[in-house]
Design a protein around this motif. Sequence first.
Motif, short mmCIF file in Angstrom:
data_model
loop_
_atom_site.label_atom_id
_atom_site.label_comp_id
_atom_site.label_asym_id
_atom_site.label_seq_id
_atom_site.Cartn_x
_atom_site.Cartn_y
_atom_site.Cartn_z
N PRO A 53 0.96 -1.10 0.25
CA PRO A 53 0.33 0.33 0.25
C PRO A 53 0.71 1.42 0.06
O PRO A 53 2.35 0.92 0.36
N ALA A 54 0.37 1.79 -0.29
CA ALA A 54 0.80 3.79 -0.29
C ALA A 54 1.81 3.77 0.85
O ALA A 54 0.63 3.92 2.11
N GLY A 55 2.97 4.00 1.01
CA GLY A 55 3.33 5.09 2.25
C GLY A 55 4.33 3.11 3.02
O GLY A 55 5.12 3.21 4.38
N TRP A 56 3.75 1.76 2.26
CA TRP A 56 4.28 0.67 3.40
C TRP A 56 5.83 0.55 2.18
O TRP A 56 6.07 1.11 1.29
N ALA A 71 4.82 -3.81 -10.19
CA ALA A 71 3.81 -3.57 -10.81
C ALA A 71 3.08 -1.74 -10.16
O ALA A 71 2.66 -2.51 -9.08
N LEU A 72 2.85 -1.33 -11.22
CA LEU A 72 2.14 -0.35 -10.74
C LEU A 72 0.57 -0.63 -10.99
O LEU A 72 0.11 -0.83 -11.89
N MET A 73 -0.59 -0.62 -10.13
CA MET A 73 -1.64 -2.05 -9.68
C MET A 73 -2.94 -0.08 -10.47
O MET A 73 -3.94 -0.92 -11.26
N ALA A 236 0.15 7.90 -3.82
CA ALA A 236 0.50 7.26 -4.23
C ALA A 236 -0.26 5.55 -4.75
O ALA A 236 -1.05 5.21 -4.24
N GLY A 237 -0.41 5.35 -5.53
CA GLY A 237 -1.14 3.85 -5.93
C GLY A 237 -0.19 2.46 -4.75
O GLY A 237 0.73 2.33 -4.36
N ILE A 238 -1.25 1.51 -5.35
CA ILE A 238 -0.45 0.31 -5.01
C ILE A 238 0.47 -0.17 -5.92
O ILE A 238 0.20 -0.21 -6.64
#
Length: 271
Positions: A53-56, A71-73, A236-238
């Motif tokens: 997830p974003a930020g992790w 991969a950008l989900m 940010a995306g997953i």
Amino acid sequence: MSTDTEKVARIAANKRRYDELKAAGDHAPAALPAPTPRGLPLPPGPLVREDIPAGWYHTLRLKAGEGLRLALMDAPAAVSLICWNAHDTSERLNYADTVKIQWTAKLQKGRVIFSDMGRVMLSLIEDTSAAHDALMGGSTAASNRARYGAKADTERLRNTRDNFILAAGKLGLDRRDIPPALTFFAPVRTDDAGKLAWGPDTRQAGDFVDLRAEMDLIVALSNCPHPLDPRPDYAAGIVEAIRFQAPPIAFDDLCRTATPEAARGFENLAR
């Protein structure tokens, strides 16, 4: 103090010297291919998937010959990466050598990532964007404050440096073991004045990069917005990290033959 004119002249002189050194030896790379088409399927075989997830952050181990797809989900994101030799963590990613040895800061399909011992750790075997940062690295608490103001602290916005400190502790390492990071899906360039700048941003959901491990590795990943990302929000995306068995290495494998420097990195690895 240097004037702007002196700085411009110094940059031009350094570039001339770089071009002279590059021309003095056999440094011309093989022609590198166009970006990989989005939607290219993974090779057949078992897959291990993990959403970041974003930020992790996420940590994993790769065996030599295994692949890792980032991969950008669902939206653009920037993925910072550091890694270590799984059998001797004093050997770690070195992005300065990765740039210097290959005579370019442009990471794309056909390039490799070097350790601080001159050995190849990872090969970029597929890449849809060719828009990656091998110059600046990931975010810090200070860069988040500069970028997002008081919200960085009140909303506890996570950053890559702190993520990697947590990842290192989880792996039995500490701060001194953390090398500077490469950041994928971050179109960082240098402008005419030699400053780092955000280039044209063509990232989109569906972009990916496939990395092949050339030695047994411990990898740490962080999904945090890049310090130069111009988007006003902490967005940010997953990111999906997918471990897979990479295809067998061909005799004329592009990553191993694109430059004499890469070939020597693989020779060092074989020894």
